[in-house]
Enzyme design. Structure first.
Site, PDB file in Angstrom:
ATOM      1  N   CYS A   6       5.826  15.324   9.728  1.00 22.77           N
ATOM      2  CA  CYS A   6       5.635  13.582   9.584  1.00 22.77           C
ATOM      3  C   CYS A   6       6.111  12.590  10.541  1.00 22.77           C
ATOM      4  O   CYS A   6       5.281  12.030  11.276  1.00 22.77           O
ATOM      5  CB  CYS A   6       4.627  13.003   8.017  1.00 22.77           C
ATOM      6  N   HIS A  45      -1.670  15.462   7.544  1.00 22.44           N
ATOM      7  CA  HIS A  45      -0.284  16.162   7.107  1.00 22.44           C
ATOM      8  C   HIS A  45      -1.587  17.128   5.955  1.00 22.44           C
ATOM      9  O   HIS A  45      -2.491  17.060   5.171  1.00 22.44           O
ATOM     10  CB  HIS A  45       0.405  15.034   6.001  1.00 22.44           C
ATOM     11  N   GLY A  91       8.182  32.328   3.574  1.00 22.89           N
ATOM     12  CA  GLY A  91       9.345  31.757   3.984  1.00 22.89           C
ATOM     13  C   GLY A  91       9.266  30.278   4.651  1.00 22.89           C
ATOM     14  O   GLY A  91       9.714  30.426   5.584  1.00 22.89           O
ATOM     15  N   HIS A  98       2.494  24.570  10.382  1.00 25.14           N
ATOM     16  CA  HIS A  98       2.824  24.667  11.499  1.00 25.14           C
ATOM     17  C   HIS A  98       2.916  26.332  12.357  1.00 25.14           C
ATOM     18  O   HIS A  98       3.090  27.399  11.644  1.00 25.14           O
ATOM     19  CB  HIS A  98       3.837  23.886  11.241  1.00 25.14           C
TER      20      HIS A  98
HETATM   21  P1  5GP Z   1       8.400  26.914   8.439  1.00 22.16           P
HETATM   22  O1  5GP Z   1      10.314  28.070   7.772  1.00 22.16           O
HETATM   23  O2  5GP Z   1       8.748  26.059   7.523  1.00 22.16           O
HETATM   24  O3  5GP Z   1       8.158  28.338   8.663  1.00 22.16           O
HETATM   25  O4  5GP Z   1       9.760  27.192   9.921  1.00 22.16           O
HETATM   26  C1  5GP Z   1      10.354  25.382  10.211  1.00 22.16           C
HETATM   27  C2  5GP Z   1      10.861  25.642  12.048  1.00 22.16           C
HETATM   28  O5  5GP Z   1      10.814  24.155  11.920  1.00 22.16           O
HETATM   29  C3  5GP Z   1      12.057  26.193  11.533  1.00 22.16           C
HETATM   30  O6  5GP Z   1      12.032  26.953  12.354  1.00 22.16           O
HETATM   31  C4  5GP Z   1      13.249  24.788  11.777  1.00 22.16           C
HETATM   32  O7  5GP Z   1      13.833  25.649  12.767  1.00 22.16           O
HETATM   33  C5  5GP Z   1      12.122  23.782  12.239  1.00 22.16           C
HETATM   34  N1  5GP Z   1      12.332  22.288  12.437  1.00 22.16           N
HETATM   35  C6  5GP Z   1      12.635  21.581  10.462  1.00 22.16           C
HETATM   36  N2  5GP Z   1      13.118  20.563  11.129  1.00 22.16           N
HETATM   37  C7  5GP Z   1      13.160  20.371  12.680  1.00 22.16           C
HETATM   38  C8  5GP Z   1      13.177  18.779  13.419  1.00 22.16           C
HETATM   39  O8  5GP Z   1      13.950  18.272  12.876  1.00 22.16           O
HETATM   40  N3  5GP Z   1      12.610  19.670  14.306  1.00 22.16           N
HETATM   41  C9  5GP Z   1      12.624  20.262  14.856  1.00 22.16           C
HETATM   42  N4  5GP Z   1      11.985  20.226  16.300  1.00 22.16           N
HETATM   43  N5  5GP Z   1      12.502  21.794  13.988  1.00 22.16           N
HETATM   44  C10 5GP Z   1      12.664  21.601  13.071  1.00 22.16           C
HETATM   45 ZN    ZN Z   2       3.688  16.140   7.481  1.00 22.47          ZN
END
Ligand code: 5GP
Ligand code: ZN
Length: 132
Positions: A6, A45, A91, A98
């Site tokens: 967000c 969100h 995970g 996303h």
């Molecule tokens: P999840 O494990 O929740 O499916 O994936 C979250 C993804 O968001 C991860 O691949 C992580 O590297 C990415 N990520 C987390 N924080 C940030 C951020 O502040 N900026 C960007 N560009 N990617 C982020």
């Molecule tokens: Zn959010």
């Protein structure tokens, strides 16, 4: 709002934006699994696909398709792995829905959806089918 995605939507923290529409934003993952690893998020969100309404779902999928086209044009990958971690045990770390898009290349050493998890104690397909 403490959600990091967000904050990216609000431009409170920076991100390398690949594509943006009224309803979605796509940006480069900060810890890329492959060159061009991008995440696509709804501007609303919510954490799970189970909470998403029709508008969020349709615009999110359009955002994914448009982002794939941009990645195709810029990086010329051979293919894409596309999916998301839905829930902590699967995970999901950031609790804002996303979709991950991973550009893929022939011989890159990566696996398919079938390599995420393999369990042999899932019962027979007939037993499972009877539950539905
Ligand atoms: P999840 O494990 O929740 O499916 O994936 C979250 C993804 O968001 C991860 O691949 C992580 O590297 C990415 N990520 C987390 N924080 C940030 C951020 O502040 N900026 C960007 N560009 N990617 C982020
Ligand atoms: Zn959010």
């Amino acid at each position: 709002m403490s959600c990091i995605f967000c904050k990216i939507i609000q431009k409170d923290i920076p991100a390398h934006v690949v594509h943006e529409s009224d309803s979605t934003i796509s940006f480069l993952d900060i810890h890329p699994c492959t060159k061009g690893h991008t995440v696509v998020i709804p501007k609303t969100h919510l954490s799970s696909i189970e909470d998403a309404g029709e508008h969020v779902l349709s615009t999110l999928l359009s955002g994914v398709q448009e982002t794939v086209a941009i990645l195709r044009k810029v990086l010329s990958p051979d293919a894409f792995s596309i999916g998301w971690n839905n829930g902590e045990e699967a995970g999901q770390v950031v609790p804002h829905l996303h979709v991950h898009i991973l550009p893929r290349w022939k011989g890159d050493g990566g696996g398919s959806m079938h390599s995420i998890v393999q369990k042999d104690s899932v019962g027979t397909i007939e037993e499972l089918a009877a539950l539905f």
